[in-house]
Design a protein around this motif. Structure first.
Motif, mmCIF file in Angstrom:
data_model
loop_
_atom_site.group_PDB
_atom_site.id
_atom_site.type_symbol
_atom_site.label_atom_id
_atom_site.label_comp_id
_atom_site.label_asym_id
_atom_site.label_seq_id
_atom_site.Cartn_x
_atom_site.Cartn_y
_atom_site.Cartn_z
ATOM 1 N N ILE A 238 -78.607 -3.043 -56.862
ATOM 2 C CA ILE A 238 -77.638 -3.869 -56.138
ATOM 3 C C ILE A 238 -76.957 -3.054 -55.047
ATOM 4 O O ILE A 238 -76.828 -3.502 -53.894
ATOM 5 C CB ILE A 238 -76.582 -4.450 -57.104
ATOM 6 N N LEU A 239 -76.535 -1.837 -55.389
ATOM 7 C CA LEU A 239 -75.838 -1.002 -54.413
ATOM 8 C C LEU A 239 -76.767 -0.575 -53.284
ATOM 9 O O LEU A 239 -76.364 -0.521 -52.115
ATOM 10 C CB LEU A 239 -75.224 0.217 -55.108
ATOM 11 N N PHE A 240 -78.026 -0.267 -53.607
ATOM 12 C CA PHE A 240 -79.002 0.039 -52.561
ATOM 13 C C PHE A 240 -79.160 -1.151 -51.623
ATOM 14 O O PHE A 240 -79.216 -0.998 -50.391
ATOM 15 C CB PHE A 240 -80.364 0.385 -53.174
ATOM 16 N N LEU B 6 -75.894 -3.966 -45.104
ATOM 17 C CA LEU B 6 -74.857 -3.572 -44.146
ATOM 18 C C LEU B 6 -75.451 -2.880 -42.929
ATOM 19 O O LEU B 6 -74.980 -3.079 -41.800
ATOM 20 C CB LEU B 6 -73.830 -2.660 -44.833
ATOM 21 N N GLU B 7 -76.485 -2.069 -43.130
ATOM 22 C CA GLU B 7 -77.141 -1.404 -42.003
ATOM 23 C C GLU B 7 -77.659 -2.420 -40.987
ATOM 24 O O GLU B 7 -77.493 -2.252 -39.777
ATOM 25 C CB GLU B 7 -78.302 -0.529 -42.501
ATOM 26 N N GLU B 8 -78.290 -3.476 -41.488
ATOM 27 C CA GLU B 8 -78.823 -4.509 -40.606
ATOM 28 C C GLU B 8 -77.718 -5.397 -40.044
ATOM 29 O O GLU B 8 -77.736 -5.777 -38.873
ATOM 30 C CB GLU B 8 -79.837 -5.367 -41.369
ATOM 31 N N ALA B 9 -76.737 -5.712 -40.882
ATOM 32 C CA ALA B 9 -75.688 -6.652 -40.486
ATOM 33 C C ALA B 9 -74.780 -6.082 -39.399
ATOM 34 O O ALA B 9 -74.270 -6.836 -38.565
ATOM 35 C CB ALA B 9 -74.856 -7.050 -41.699
ATOM 36 N N LEU C 13 -61.358 2.169 -53.002
ATOM 37 C CA LEU C 13 -61.162 1.913 -51.573
ATOM 38 C C LEU C 13 -62.174 0.878 -51.076
ATOM 39 O O LEU C 13 -61.850 0.024 -50.246
ATOM 40 C CB LEU C 13 -61.294 3.210 -50.770
ATOM 41 N N TYR C 14 -63.389 0.972 -51.604
ATOM 42 C CA TYR C 14 -64.416 -0.028 -51.276
ATOM 43 C C TYR C 14 -63.973 -1.403 -51.780
ATOM 44 O O TYR C 14 -64.175 -2.418 -51.100
ATOM 45 C CB TYR C 14 -65.752 0.372 -51.904
ATOM 46 N N LYS D 134 -70.158 0.581 -45.362
ATOM 47 C CA LYS D 134 -71.423 1.310 -45.439
ATOM 48 C C LYS D 134 -71.172 2.802 -45.638
ATOM 49 O O LYS D 134 -71.843 3.462 -46.444
ATOM 50 C CB LYS D 134 -72.262 1.093 -44.189
ATOM 51 N N ASP D 135 -70.206 3.342 -44.902
ATOM 52 C CA ASP D 135 -69.882 4.770 -45.038
ATOM 53 C C ASP D 135 -69.456 5.092 -46.470
ATOM 54 O O ASP D 135 -69.839 6.124 -47.030
ATOM 55 C CB ASP D 135 -68.772 5.157 -44.059
#
Length: 208
Positions: free
Chosen positions: A79-81, A87-90, A148-149, A191-192
């Protein structure tokens, strides 16, 4: 028929009356394990949904059923992957979408916005799944960063409510600003954080 599940082999008669008992026994075994159901492999066919219907239709001929399970820890990592990859694509897509709304949005633009909102809902839903997992402590590298996430997720929730208000008032003038000034930086920040929380060097093929 024979049912293979974890380290057990079960045998049932090939009749409709057995189906309820099969699923009850499978669910009982999985519920006391650290695994979750992935799919069934029935006489060589992989079945991912409508399990009951498949059994009902083929009950007379089924000979061998393998119950494919996945470790909850591995599913949580998956799920986390997936969150990171989304997020990279979005991030790129939100930039494009914001620029399109600054101009005259097309039908395609609106369709992409719907996809984005569905993606945000998926991020929120998967967060709650992971956050409730007992395996979380073995997966994330820092509870402080995870918290924080979590704040970012709740910020997304607020943004979604704001967008809902925009639609209710039929005022899309604020949409490009929300996309570029709120969602975009939030996605980058999320993402970070996930990049530091999860070891992406893990061989993901082992999780499938």
């Amino acid at each position: 028929m024979k049912i293979y599940i974890l380290n057990k082999v079960l045998e049932f008669e090939n009749n409709v009356e057995s189906i309820e008992e099969i699923f009850e026994e499978v669910n009982n075994i999985i519920s006391i394990s650290n695994y979750t159901l992935s799919h069934f492999e029935i006489d060589g066919d992989e079945v991912y949904n409508n399990f009951y219907g498949y059994f009902f239709k083929n009950i007379d001929t089924i000979e061998e059923v393998k119950v494919i399970t996945k470790n909850i820890k591995d599913i949580t990592k998956e799920i986390l992957f997936s969150n990171i990859e989304y997020l990279e694509e979005a991030i790129f897509e939100v930039e494009v979408l914001a620029n399109e709304f600054y101009k005259e949005p097309s039908k395609k633009t609106w369709s992409e916005l719907v996809n984005l909102l569905e993606g945000i809902r998926w991020l929120m839903d998967t967060f709650y799944v992971v956050d409730m997992s007992d395996e979380l402590k073995y997966i994330v590298t820092s509870y402080e960063t995870w918290n924080l996430y979590a704040k970012d997720i709740y910020s997304l929730k607020d943004i979604m409510e704001g967008i809902g208000g925009i639609f209710e008032n039929d005022d899309i003038a604020f949409l490009p600003e929300i996309l570029s000034d709120e969602i975009l930086p939030l996605f980058k920040d999320m993402k970070d954080k996930l990049d530091t929380l999860v070891d992406r060097n893990i061989d993901k093929s082992k999780l499938n």
